[in-house]
Enzyme design. Structure first.
Site, PDB file in Angstrom:
ATOM      1  N   PHE A  26       0.851  -1.189   0.000  1.00 30.85           N
ATOM      2  CA  PHE A  26       0.000   0.000   0.000  1.00 30.85           C
ATOM      3  C   PHE A  26       0.890   1.243   0.000  1.00 30.85           C
ATOM      4  O   PHE A  26       1.766   1.373   0.866  1.00 30.85           O
ATOM      5  CB  PHE A  26      -0.910   0.027   1.238  1.00 30.85           C
ATOM      6  CG  PHE A  26      -1.984  -1.027   1.221  1.00 30.85           C
ATOM      7  CD1 PHE A  26      -1.685  -2.365   1.457  1.00 30.85           C
ATOM      8  CD2 PHE A  26      -3.301  -0.674   0.963  1.00 30.85           C
ATOM      9  CE1 PHE A  26      -2.676  -3.339   1.437  1.00 30.85           C
ATOM     10  CE2 PHE A  26      -4.306  -1.642   0.942  1.00 30.85           C
ATOM     11  CZ  PHE A  26      -3.993  -2.974   1.177  1.00 30.85           C
ATOM     12  N   CYS A  32      -6.302  15.269   0.072  1.00 30.23           N
ATOM     13  CA  CYS A  32      -7.566  14.807  -0.508  1.00 30.23           C
ATOM     14  C   CYS A  32      -8.361  16.021  -0.989  1.00 30.23           C
ATOM     15  O   CYS A  32      -8.188  17.124  -0.459  1.00 30.23           O
ATOM     16  CB  CYS A  32      -8.375  14.003   0.507  1.00 30.23           C
ATOM     17  SG  CYS A  32      -9.786  13.164  -0.258  1.00 30.23           S
ATOM     18  N   CYS A  36     -14.651  13.939   4.061  1.00 32.58           N
ATOM     19  CA  CYS A  36     -15.744  13.080   4.538  1.00 32.58           C
ATOM     20  C   CYS A  36     -15.782  13.090   6.067  1.00 32.58           C
ATOM     21  O   CYS A  36     -14.727  12.957   6.718  1.00 32.58           O
ATOM     22  CB  CYS A  36     -15.555  11.663   4.018  1.00 32.58           C
ATOM     23  SG  CYS A  36     -15.522  11.590   2.213  1.00 32.58           S
ATOM     24  N   CYS A  39     -14.182  10.021   7.710  1.00 37.48           N
ATOM     25  CA  CYS A  39     -12.873   9.589   7.172  1.00 37.48           C
ATOM     26  C   CYS A  39     -11.959   9.115   8.304  1.00 37.48           C
ATOM     27  O   CYS A  39     -11.829   9.790   9.319  1.00 37.48           O
ATOM     28  CB  CYS A  39     -12.217  10.740   6.427  1.00 37.48           C
ATOM     29  SG  CYS A  39     -10.620  10.273   5.708  1.00 37.48           S
ATOM     30  N   ASP A  40     -11.332   7.947   8.110  1.00 38.46           N
ATOM     31  CA  ASP A  40     -10.459   7.405   9.153  1.00 38.46           C
ATOM     32  C   ASP A  40      -8.984   7.452   8.745  1.00 38.46           C
ATOM     33  O   ASP A  40      -8.155   6.764   9.321  1.00 38.46           O
ATOM     34  CB  ASP A  40     -10.872   5.960   9.507  1.00 38.46           C
ATOM     35  CG  ASP A  40     -10.846   5.034   8.300  1.00 38.46           C
ATOM     36  OD1 ASP A  40     -10.430   5.482   7.212  1.00 38.46           O
ATOM     37  OD2 ASP A  40     -11.232   3.863   8.448  1.00 38.46           O
ATOM     38  N   THR A  41      -8.683   8.275   7.729  1.00 38.27           N
ATOM     39  CA  THR A  41      -7.298   8.375   7.260  1.00 38.27           C
ATOM     40  C   THR A  41      -6.739   9.755   7.564  1.00 38.27           C
ATOM     41  O   THR A  41      -7.312  10.765   7.162  1.00 38.27           O
ATOM     42  CB  THR A  41      -7.235   8.146   5.731  1.00 38.27           C
ATOM     43  OG1 THR A  41      -7.842   6.896   5.432  1.00 38.27           O
ATOM     44  CG2 THR A  41      -5.804   8.147   5.241  1.00 38.27           C
ATOM     45  N   GLU A  96      -7.230   3.277  -5.454  1.00 38.82           N
ATOM     46  CA  GLU A  96      -8.471   3.563  -4.736  1.00 38.82           C
ATOM     47  C   GLU A  96      -8.717   5.056  -4.887  1.00 38.82           C
ATOM     48  O   GLU A  96      -7.890   5.867  -4.454  1.00 38.82           O
ATOM     49  CB  GLU A  96      -8.320   3.217  -3.254  1.00 38.82           C
ATOM     50  CG  GLU A  96      -7.745   1.833  -3.009  1.00 38.82           C
ATOM     51  CD  GLU A  96      -8.738   0.869  -2.377  1.00 38.82           C
ATOM     52  OE1 GLU A  96      -9.527   1.336  -1.547  1.00 38.82           O
ATOM     53  OE2 GLU A  96      -8.714  -0.323  -2.717  1.00 38.82           O
ATOM     54  N   HIS A 198     -10.039  -5.946   7.113  1.00 36.30           N
ATOM     55  CA  HIS A 198      -8.729  -5.693   7.734  1.00 36.30           C
ATOM     56  C   HIS A 198      -8.905  -5.197   9.177  1.00 36.30           C
ATOM     57  O   HIS A 198      -8.075  -5.488  10.039  1.00 36.30           O
ATOM     58  CB  HIS A 198      -7.916  -4.682   6.915  1.00 36.30           C
ATOM     59  CG  HIS A 198      -8.668  -3.453   6.551  1.00 36.30           C
ATOM     60  ND1 HIS A 198      -9.686  -3.433   5.629  1.00 36.30           N
ATOM     61  CD2 HIS A 198      -8.557  -2.185   6.993  1.00 36.30           C
ATOM     62  CE1 HIS A 198     -10.152  -2.207   5.511  1.00 36.30           C
ATOM     63  NE2 HIS A 198      -9.497  -1.428   6.343  1.00 36.30           N
TER      64      HIS A 198
HETATM   65  S1  SF4 Z   1     -12.867   9.063   2.964  1.00 32.39           S
HETATM   66 FE1  SF4 Z   1     -11.159  10.450   3.488  1.00 32.39          FE
HETATM   67  S2  SF4 Z   1      -9.605   9.984   1.947  1.00 32.39           S
HETATM   68 FE2  SF4 Z   1     -11.543   9.143   1.159  1.00 32.39          FE
HETATM   69  S3  SF4 Z   1     -12.428  10.782  -0.109  1.00 32.39           S
HETATM   70 FE3  SF4 Z   1     -13.263  11.046   1.950  1.00 32.39          FE
HETATM   71  S4  SF4 Z   1     -11.895  12.508   2.963  1.00 32.39           S
HETATM   72 FE4  SF4 Z   1     -10.823  11.731   1.159  1.00 32.39          FE
END
Ligand code: SF4
Length: 204
Positions: A26, A32, A36, A39-41, A96, A198
């Site tokens: 990965f 971004c 969102c 969002c967990d990133t 992705e 995961h």
């Molecule tokens: S989930 Fe997070 S990384 Fe994915 S599009 Fe939404 S804000 Fe961007």
């Protein structure tokens, strides 16, 4: 010098969608174009890597598949050059993406994840085709319509709904109820369940 903003690089198994279980390296890029709620990133914490450093890091791992992710990886202006090099090294490359920007033709597999909260953006532009579509389910009366719209706009080989996780809870009941409705339509694409396995397996 070519420099990339990298959140992390690691090897694991693909946890979601049609390629669940596929060993992959990965590469998570920073940044971004969406925000969102769930969002967990953490895509805003990153370090800089040169082209050579990135290739050296990738070569440390055994997997022959690479998943380009983010954030939104299509924002990386130097991505085509990196893809060319990785293809020459024989990697299978998946991406992705949220589908709001064109995807480089060197990519072997596109997983698109349109976001309901940004529905108007998909009226302006979205990619026309993908290998799989995976939509995270939001509890909203107009969500089913969004799925139907995305099914029309983006042709995919596989369609998935994925339960949304908020505060440690997944909206599974809502998700499978919606799957039932979508799959009642005769002669229409079959929507399947995609879990974030995961997380269940406690891997990255
Ligand atoms: S989930 Fe997070 S990384 Fe994915 S599009 Fe939404 S804000 Fe961007």
């Amino acid at each position: 010098m070519m420099v990339f903003n990298i959140v992390e690089i690691f090897q694991s198994l693909q946890g979601e969608g049609a390629n669940t279980g596929m060993p992959a390296i990965f590469i998570r890029f920073a940044g971004c174009n969406l925000t969102c709620r769930w969002c967990d990133t953490d895509f805003n914490h990153y370090h800089k890597m040169t082209f050579a450093e990135l290739l050296t890091e990738v070569s440390r791992y055994e997997a022959r598949n690479i998943i380009i992710t983010g954030g939104e990886p299509t924002l990386q202006r130097k991505l085509p050059a990196l893809l060319t090099e990785l293809k020459q090294r024989g990697y299978f490359i998946a991406i992705e993406t949220n589908g709001l920007r064109p995807v480089d033709t060197q990519i072997d597999y596109i997983a698109v994840s349109p976001k309901f909260a940004f529905q108007p953006r998909y009226q302006d532009f979205c990619i026309p085709a993908a290998d799989e579509m995976r939509i995270v389910v939001e509890d909203h009366p107009a969500f089913e319509l969004f799925c139907l719209e995305m099914e029309q706009k983006i042709t995919a080989k596989h369609y998935f709904l994925s339960p949304c996780e908020e505060n440690g809870q997944f909206n599974v009941l809502h998700t499978i109820t919606l799957l039932g409705k979508l799959n009642q339509r005769p002669n229409k694409p079959k929507w399947l369940l995609s879990l974030q396995t995961h997380k269940l397996a406690h891997i990255e």
